[in-house]
Design a protein around this motif. Structure first.
Motif, mmCIF file in Angstrom:
data_model
loop_
_atom_site.group_PDB
_atom_site.id
_atom_site.type_symbol
_atom_site.label_atom_id
_atom_site.label_comp_id
_atom_site.label_asym_id
_atom_site.label_seq_id
_atom_site.Cartn_x
_atom_site.Cartn_y
_atom_site.Cartn_z
ATOM 1 N N THR A 147 8.064 5.516 1.075
ATOM 2 C CA THR A 147 7.455 6.745 1.574
ATOM 3 C C THR A 147 8.421 7.435 2.520
ATOM 4 O O THR A 147 9.319 6.798 3.084
ATOM 5 C CB THR A 147 6.119 6.471 2.304
ATOM 6 N N HIS B 102 0.841 -1.193 0.000
ATOM 7 C CA HIS B 102 0.000 0.000 0.000
ATOM 8 C C HIS B 102 0.879 1.246 0.000
ATOM 9 O O HIS B 102 1.837 1.334 0.756
ATOM 10 C CB HIS B 102 -0.886 -0.021 1.249
ATOM 11 N N TYR B 103 0.515 2.217 -0.832
ATOM 12 C CA TYR B 103 1.209 3.499 -0.903
ATOM 13 C C TYR B 103 0.215 4.490 -1.489
ATOM 14 O O TYR B 103 -0.929 4.145 -1.728
ATOM 15 C CB TYR B 103 2.473 3.408 -1.772
ATOM 16 N N ARG C 178 1.724 3.784 5.219
ATOM 17 C CA ARG C 178 2.049 3.421 3.850
ATOM 18 C C ARG C 178 3.211 2.441 3.911
ATOM 19 O O ARG C 178 3.931 2.364 4.900
ATOM 20 C CB ARG C 178 2.431 4.661 3.030
#
Length: 799
Positions: free
Chosen positions: A784, A700-701, A713
Motif C-alpha cells: 500500500t 490485510h489490504y 493495511r
C-alpha cells in the motif's frame, strides 16, 4: 510512504464490504416570493408586473429563517426555515427580452447543511429573441442525482443568474423576470396516496386520484389508460373528461376489476394518462399495481411452509424443544404499555420512543406460538401490541419513533412487527378498524424510510430500514409501495448491486454485516416469491464505480465542515469507496454467503476483520430472527452451507432442514484471497495433518470499510493454530460514542503492525503483489502507499 509486508509459508509451518396526500385547497404550485419579484435581491422594479435584472446580473430569493432551523421529530429531520419541494416537478418562471438578445440563464437552488457549506444545485437555460419566454426546468435538469433528491427537502434560496452570449444588443442590456414558482407538473398533475391494492376475484379495486391544473389557463383534461396489450384486469376511470380552472384540483376514481383467471398474489400494472388541452407532449402518467388477494401468512413463511415446521416438531426432538422455548417465551411476555415520560426519551436527539427494541423477540414468539400451536391468547398479545404501537393519540403517529435505539434497529423492529401482523391475520383477533389503524402507522413508517432512502444511501442501516418498509408494504399487499423499496433508488436490489463487492464481501468489510445483509436479502426474496418474483436466484447487474454512497454523511455522526470536496467525502478520515477489481457483470445473494466461506476455519470461526471481532458464524441473529447459514441452506440447499450448520450447537426451528447431507465439503482447508475486501490467507498444507494443526495467517489490504474500517493495511491481521488466535484486530471495544472508538480502537497503533510516531495510516487501498500456493510452500505479498496521519483526537462527534 510505500509499505510491503510479505507472508511466506513452508510445508510444515508459516512465517510471517411516493405519493403524498394533497390538501384540497392547496394550489398545485408554490410561489418563490412575490409574483413581481419585489422581495428578491439584485433586481429593480419593472413594467409588466416583473422585475428588471441588468446583465450580467444575479437575482436571488431567500426563504425566511424559522425559530429552530434543523430539528428532529422522531427519526425525521425537518427545517422550519426551508421549503420542501421533493413532491414538486421543477421550477417555472418567465423571462422577457427587449430585443434579439441571446441570454444564458443559470438557476441555482441552495440547501443548508447541519455543518459545512450549503449544497448548491444548478440548471442552465438558453433563450433568444425578443418577447416573453416561459422557462420550465424539471428537477432532472438540475445537477441532482436521481437517487439523491434529499436537497429538495430543505430548499433555502433560489438564484437566477443571467448574462449575454456574444455582443450585447444594447449598451445597457437587461431582462425582465416574472413569477418564479415550483410546480407539481408542467401542465396537469396526478397524485394518489395509495397506488397498490388487493381485492378478491370478481371484485373491484378503487383508487382515489387527484387531478390538478398546474397552469394559469383553463384546461380540458382527458384521462385514459396506456395498454401494454396483455391485460386481464379491466381498468376504468370516472370521469374520463373534466375541465379545470387555473390551479383547480378535482378528485377522480380509478376502478380495476379482477377476473377469476388471476392467481392469488398475481398482479398487473395499470398506467393512467392525463392529457391537457390536447397537448400529449406534456401528458402525465401514474402507475397502479392491482393484486388478487393472497391469503396470509407469506412474509416469513407461507401456510405450506408453516406446516413443514409443524411436521418437524412432530418428528424431531430438537424441534419440539425449540417450539417449547418459543411457547414459554410467549406465555411469559407481558405486552408493555407505551413508554411514558421521563423514561421514554434516551436523550439521543430523536425524542420519545414507544417500546424497548428487545420486545420484537417475544412479539415474534407470540406470533410463532399462534402459527405452531393455535394458541389464540398469543395472537391476542400481538394484536394488543400493534394496537398500542399504532394508537393515533399516543403511538407512532405522534412520536415517529417506535423503538428506543437508532434507525437501523427501527428497521428490523418494523420488519418483525410486519411479520407478526402477517402471521395473525387469520386468528380473528383484529377488527377492520384495527387493521386500518395499524396500516396507517405502516404507511407513516414507510414515509419515514422513504425520506431516509432519498440520499443515495447504501449500507447495512439502509438495508435494514428499506426491508422493514418493504415488509410493511407486503403486509398490506401494496405492491406499488413494495416496489419502491425493492426496485427503487437505494432499495433492496440497489443495496445488493452496489453494496456487494466483486469478491462477495459487503463493502463495509465486517463479518457480521456479510451474514446480516445476506440473511436480509434471502428473507426478502423468500417473502417476494409469493407474489411471483424470484429474487432468490436473480443476477442483478453489477455497479462499477468506486463510489458506493452518493453522500458520505454518517447516520448519526456530524459531518466535517472541510471545504475540500475530497476531504468532505472522508469524515474523520474514513473512506467510503471500494477498491479492487471487477471481474463479473452481476451480483447475486449467494455472493455474500460464499464470500465468507474460504476464510472460516475448521471450528466455524472467522478471524476478526475491521470492527468485527473473531466470530463464530453459527448461532441466532436477533436482527433476522434466525440462524444465518440455516436460512442460506433452507433457501439454496447448497451443501457448503450445511458444513457451517454442522459446526453449530443447535438447530433453527423456522429454517432448519431436518436431514442434512451426510458428507459436506471441507471448505476450511485451502488458501484463499479476496481482492476487494483485501484478505490474503495462507494455511500450511502438510499432507495428512488435520485442519486443527494447520497454521493460518492473514494479511490485510484493500477496501477501507467506511464507518467500520480500521486505518491500516499490510498488517498481520490474524495468526491461528489449534483453534487459538495469536491476535485479534479488535482487542478492546469502547462502543461507538466514546472518543476512544475513533481515536484508539480503529487506529493503526492498536494493531499488529509497525507504526510511525504513534500515527495511523491514511485510509488508502492496497494491492496484492503475490499469491502462491504449492507443495513446497505458500507465499503472499501485499503493498500500500499511504501517508501517516494523526488519529481523530476528539473521536466521533454525534449530532
Amino acid at each position: 510512504m510505500r509499505v510491503r509486508h510479505w507472508l511466506i509459508g513452508m510445508a510444515c509451518g508459516l512465517i510471517g464490504l411516493s405519493s403524498v396526500a394533497l390538501a384540497d385547497d392547496a394550489l398545485p404550485w408554490q410561489p418563490v416570493g412575490d409574483v413581481t419579484l419585489s422581495d428578491w435581491k439584485g433586481v429593480q422594479p419593472g413594467g409588466n408586473g416583473g422585475a428588471v435584472l441588468t446583465l450580467p446580473g444575479e437575482a436571488s430569493y431567500r426563504f425566511a429563517d424559522g425559530p429552530h432551523g434543523f430539528y428532529k421529530h422522531g427519526f425525521r429531520l425537518f427545517n422550519d426555515g426551508t421549503v420542501d419541494w421533493q413532491t414538486m416537478y421543477g421550477l417555472r418562471f418567465s423571462v422577457t427580452l427587449a430585443d434579439e438578445q441571446d441570454v444564458e440563464l443559470t438557476v441555482s437552488i441552495s440547501t443548508p447543511r447541519r455543518s459545512g457549506p450549503d449544497i448548491v444545485t444548478t440548471a442552465a437555460a438558453h433563450v433568444a429573441g425578443s418577447g416573453r419566454h416561459a422557462i420550465t426546468l424539471p428537477w432532472t435538469a438540475f445537477s441532482l442525482d436521481a437517487a439523491n433528491t434529499s436537497p429538495l427537502k430543505y430548499v433555502k434560496s433560489v438564484t437566477i443568474a443571467a448574462k449575454n452570449i456574444g455582443p450585447p444588443a444594447s449598451d445597457k442590456a437587461a431582462i425582465v423576470l416574472n413569477d418564479v414558482r415550483a410546480i407539481e407538473a408542467p401542465a396537469v398533475g396526478l397524485a394518489c396516496d395509495i397506488r397498490g391494492r388487493s381485492v378478491a376475484a370478481g371484485a373491484t379495486a378503487e383508487y382515489a386520484v387527484t387531478v390538478s391544473n398546474c397552469t394559469e389557463a383553463r384546461q380540458a383534461i382527458s384521462l385514459s389508460f396506456v395498454p401494454q396489450g396483455w391485460e386481464e384486469m379491466r381498468a376504468t376511470v370516472e370521469p374520463a373528461l373534466l375541465t379545470l380552472a387555473p390551479g383547480q384540483r378535482q378528485q377522480i376514481k380509478v376502478h380495476v376489476m379482477l377476473t377469476d383467471r388471476i392467481a392469488p398474489g398475481g398482479h398487473e400494472k395499470q398506467v393512467l394518462q392525463a392529457v391537457a388541452n390536447g397537448d400529449a407532449d406534456r401528458a402525465q402518467r401514474l402507475t397502479f399495481y392491482t393484486t388478487l388477494e393472497l391469503p396470509h401468512p407469506y412474509i416469513l413463511h407461507t401456510a405450506a411452509r408453516w406446516q413443514e415446521v409443524r411436521d418437524k416438531v412432530a418428528e424431531f426432538d430438537w424441534a419440539k424443544a425449540a417450539q417449547r422455548k418459543f411457547v414459554q417465551q410467549a406465555k411469559a411476555w407481558v405486552v408493555p404499555e407505551i413508554a411514558r415520560a421521563p423514561k421514554n426519551d434516551p436523550d439521543d436527539t430523536y425524542g420519545p420512543f414507544l417500546f424497548a427494541t428487545p420486545n420484537e423477540t417475544p412479539l415474534l414468539a407470540c406470533a410463532y406460538s399462534w402459527r405452531l400451536t393455535g394458541d389464540k391468547s398469543a395472537a391476542e398479545k400481538v394484536a394488543t401490541f400493534v394496537r398500542r404501537l399504532s394508537d393515533p393519540t399516543d403511538g407512532y403517529p405522534k412520536t415517529l419513533r417506535g423503538c428506543n435505539q437508532s434507525l437501523v434497529q427501527e428497521g428490523h423492529f418494523f420488519q418483525h412487527i410486519a411479520m407478526a401482523y402477517d402471521m395473525i391475520q387469520d386468528a380473528g383477533v383484529l377488527s377492520d378498524a384495527d387493521r386500518k389503524q395499524v396500516e396507517a402507522t405502516f404507511r407513516i413508517f414507510m414515509a419515514t424510510i422513504g425520506r431516509e432512502s432519498d440520499r443515495g444511501s447504501i449500507n447495512n442501516w439502509n438495508l435494514s430500514e428499506v426491508t422493514g418498509a418493504f415488509y410493511c408494504a407486503l403486509a398490506m399487499q401494496d405492491l406499488a409501495a413494495a416496489e419502491r423499496f425493492f426496485s427503487g433508488p437505494s432499495g433492496i436490489k440497489d443495496q445488493l448491486a452496489k453494496g456487494t463487492m466483486d469478491d462477495g464481501w459487503w463493502y463495509e468489510c465486517s463479518i457480521s454485516y456479510n451474514m446480516w445483509c445476506a440473511s436480509e436479502f434471502t428473507q426478502a426474496a423468500l417473502a417476494y416469491r409469493a407474489f411471483g418474483y424470484d429474487f432468490l436466484n436473480e443476477r442483478v447487474p453489477a455497479s462499477y464505480p468506486a463510489k458506493v454512497l452518493l453522500t458520505s454523511e454518517l447516520s448519526g455522526g456530524a459531518v466535517t465542515g472541510d471545504a475540500d470536496p475530497a476531504m468532505r467525502r472522508k469524515p474523520f478520515g474514513m473512506d467510503p469507496d471500494v477498491s479492487g477489481p471487477n471481474r463479473r457483470s452481476y451480483r447475486t445473494i449467494t455472493d455474500l454467503w460464499d464470500g465468507l466461506l474460504p476464510f472460516i476455519n475448521y471450528k466455524g470461526v472467522m478471524f476478526g476483520v475491521n470492527d468485527s471481532a473473531e466470530s463464530v458464524v453459527t448461532g441466532n441473529r436477533t436482527e433476522v430472527s434466525g440462524q444465518p447459514f440455516e436460512i442460506a441452506y433452507y433457501a439454496y440447499r447448497d451443501p457448503k452451507y450445511a458444513t457451517m450448520i454442522k459446526m453449530g450447537t443447535g438447530r433453527d426451528l423456522l429454517y432448519g432442514v431436518p436431514e442434512l447431507p451426510v458428507k459436506t465439503p471441507e471448505v476450511f482447508n485451502n488458501n484463499a484471497s479476496a481482492d476487494n475486501v483485501g484478505l490474503a490467507l495462507l494455511r500450511s498444507q502438510t499432507p495428512e495433518k488435520p485442519a486443527r494443526e494447520q497454521i493460518q495467517a492473514v494479511l490485510h489490504y484493500g477496501t477501507h470499510g467506511w464507518a467500520h474500517g480500521h486505518f491500516d493495511r499490510t498488517d498481520l491481521l490474524s495468526l491461528m493454530r489449534y483453534g487459538r488466535s495469536f491476535w485479534n484486530p479488535e482487542s478492546i471495544w469502547w462502543g461507538y460514542e466514546p472518543f476512544m472508538y475513533k481515536f484508539y480502537v480503529q487506529t493503526s497503533v492498536n494493531h499488529n503492525m509497525v507504526v510511525v510516531d504513534q500515527k495511523m495510516q491514511e485510509a488508502t487501498p492496497g494491492t496484492r503483489l503475490l499469491f502462491h500456493t504449492g507443495e513446497a510452500f505458500q507465499a503472499t505479498a501485499v503493498e500500500t502507499t499511504a501517508r501517516w496521519s494523526h488519529p481523530p483526537y476528539g473521536g466521533m462527534v454525534y449530532d
